[in-house]
Design an enzyme around this catalytic site. Structure first.
Site, PDB file in Angstrom:
ATOM      1  N   SER A 100      54.344  58.248  60.771  1.00 56.71           N
ATOM      2  CA  SER A 100      55.729  58.795  60.250  1.00 56.71           C
ATOM      3  C   SER A 100      56.826  57.659  60.585  1.00 56.71           C
ATOM      4  CB  SER A 100      55.686  60.180  60.819  1.00 56.71           C
ATOM      5  OG  SER A 100      56.882  60.669  60.064  1.00 56.71           O
ATOM      6  N   ASP A 241      60.624  58.488  55.117  1.00 63.27           N
ATOM      7  CA  ASP A 241      60.239  58.012  56.189  1.00 63.27           C
ATOM      8  C   ASP A 241      58.952  57.335  55.895  1.00 63.27           C
ATOM      9  OD1 ASP A 241      58.785  60.319  55.691  1.00 63.27           O
ATOM     10  OD2 ASP A 241      58.549  60.802  57.832  1.00 63.27           O
ATOM     11  N   ASP A 243      55.903  57.884  56.163  1.00 67.64           N
ATOM     12  CA  ASP A 243      54.764  58.421  55.321  1.00 67.64           C
ATOM     13  C   ASP A 243      55.111  59.475  54.305  1.00 67.64           C
ATOM     14  OD1 ASP A 243      55.697  60.507  57.107  1.00 67.64           O
ATOM     15  OD2 ASP A 243      53.724  61.359  57.438  1.00 67.64           O
ATOM     16  N   ASP A 245      56.536  62.310  53.917  1.00 71.60           N
ATOM     17  CA  ASP A 245      56.815  63.764  53.754  1.00 71.60           C
ATOM     18  C   ASP A 245      58.210  64.114  53.828  1.00 71.60           C
ATOM     19  OD1 ASP A 245      57.148  62.859  56.451  1.00 71.60           O
ATOM     20  OD2 ASP A 245      55.593  64.346  57.184  1.00 71.60           O
TER      21      ASP A 245
HETATM   22 MG    MG Z   1      56.772  61.861  58.076  1.00 74.03          MG
END
Ligand code: MG
Length: 455
Positions: A100, A241, A243, A245
């Protein structure tokens, strides 16, 4: 809403995370794959972010899954919410290799259930048990799983978001996208293009060394984005960020929008369109509750962690409650009519839709929200439990929320004190209607806490 947090040894609130080669080795990834393959059968999807260690770790996880008899579909490099969406649509579970927002030397594994949500606490404890005390045996030769590569599936995720909105709703809106060299290079520009926007990208080439900025989309790291938004005359900038999400925003004047205000703006728009409940952790600023109530909707609080938000949303809906929106004050927002996890691409698309629907500039919309002042602080101490017990007693005459730590609720402000489960620190958040009031509340609490930690 009261719910219990379990003490896990390996998995934190967002999966396993650690420094590659030190905490997180291919051997551990292999064991995670074997443990997951023992618990979950069928066809398991795997994916990864752009980190340099991703390939070795994903191969180890796949090997463990195949050896324990699962079939594996490798979706390649993609955002966590894209993998979650694909799993919800067509797989029996999954594993995402990502750290992340952590720096490049980190990586991690997030386990996804068949419904697309992250694995819950009780199941994760079972998984940890299998990892620490391996009791699985490899399948015999005729039951070993098969692997398929399916990097093209990412298109399904892009199309799902594009089709969520009216055709060409972004026409005439120009956006700068900063995927931070992460997997959203493959999704967010394509989503916004699909909605009719004009898209410029920054840090738009995938690179696990993150040459442009770190994976955490901090205001300092987004200075180049802010400059490009202003110089190009874009309606806004959006950054993810590592990844994707989460999504954070820069307004047309180049100003970073604090994530609680981003949440409040999208909550306001959602609650204006449909009535129901918004779900969020106790750490979210009161600005969200204010706009939600102002629109005639209700709010439910959970412990801190997106998994608690997602699972509370699901369980409330199963009971027949109308849950319309959820998320955290860090740019991680959950749109339940899309899927039950934080989704940065969907959040970027929603911002386009809000600007198109209102015809207003982003800075105007954000400036119209109630003003709040937040202070975040932390203290190193091993006396976290004592601090919380003392606060409960001393503030027992006030309104308290004990969902996660101790939250002291006053008329126009609140304070939240939580002890970390993994480090000897306590975290303090104050949310008030002015800088002056948040400072007074902060000083009062610090006085109280320091007497215990230094006494
Ligand atoms: Mg993340």
């Amino acid at each position: 809403m009261q719910s219990t947090k379990f003490q896990k040894r390996l998995f934190g609130t967002n999966g396993v995370r650690g420094i590659v080669g030190k905490d997180l080795t291919p051997n551990l990834a292999l064991t995670i794959g074997e443990a997951l393959g023992t618990m979950r059968k069928g066809c398991i999807a795997v994916g990864r972010d752009t980190r340099t260690s991703g390939e070795t770790l994903v191969k180890a996880v796949k090997s463990g899954l195949l050896a324990t008899g699962c079939n594996v579909v490798d979706c390649g490099i993609l955002p966590t919410p894209a993998l979650q969406y694909l799993i919800k649509e067509q797989f029996d579970g999954g594993a995402m290799i990502t750290a992340s927002h952590n720096p490049p030397e980190y990586n991690g594994v997030k386990i996804i259930e068949a419904d697309g949500t992250e694995m819950g606490d009780e199941e994760t404890l079972r998984l940890e048990q299998l990892i620490f005390e391996p009791s699985f045996s490899p399948e015999s030769w005729e039951y070993i799983g098969q692997e398929t590569n399916a990097p093209y599936l990412i298109t399904k995720y892009i199309q799902a978001i594009v089709h969520h909105f009216p055709e060409n709703v972004g026409s005439g809106i120009s956006v700068v996208v900063d995927p931070g060299s992460g997997p959203a290079c493959l999704t967010t520009p394509q989503i916004l293009n699909g909605m009719g926007c004009t898209v410029l990208t920054l840090n738009g080439v995938m690179d696990g060394t993150f040459p442009g900025r770190l994976p955490e989309p901090s205001p300092e790291g987004l200075k180049d984005l802010a400059e490009l938004v202003v110089s190009s005359g874009a309606a806004f900038g959006v950054a993810h960020d590592g990844d994707a999400d989460r999504a954070v925003f820069i307004d047309e004047k180049g100003r970073f929008i604090e994530e609680n205000r981003e949440f409040a703006l999208i909550a306001q728009h959602t609650c204006h369109q449909k009535k129901g409940t918004l779900v969020t952790p106790v750490s979210t600023s009161l600005v969200v509750e204010m706009v939600v109530k102002n629109e005639g909707c209700t709010i439910t609080y959970t412990p801190v962690g997106s998994i608690y938000v997602a699972r509370t949303m699901r369980s409330m809906m199963e009971k027949g409650d109308k849950v319309i929106f959820g998320g955290e004050g860090n740019g991680g927002l959950i749109f339940p009519d899309h899927q039950f996890c934080r989704d940065g691409g969907m959040t970027a698309a929603m911002m386009v839709f809000i600007l198109a629907s209102t015809g207003q500039q982003l800075s105007t919309l954000v400036n119209a929200l109630p003003r709040r002042s937040m202070i975040k602080d932390k203290i190193s101490t091993s006396r976290g439990t004592q601090v919380l017990e003392s606060l409960k007693k001393s503030y027992s005459q006030e309104s308290l929320d004990l969902t996660d730590g101790v939250k002291i609720l006053r008329k126009d402000s609140w304070a939240l004190v939580r002890a970390s489960g993994t480090e000897p620190i306590i975290r303090i958040i104050i949310d008030a209607d002015s800088d002056h009031h948040s400072q007074i509340f902060h000083d009062e609490l610090m006085d109280h806490i320091l007497k215990i930690t230094t006494g």
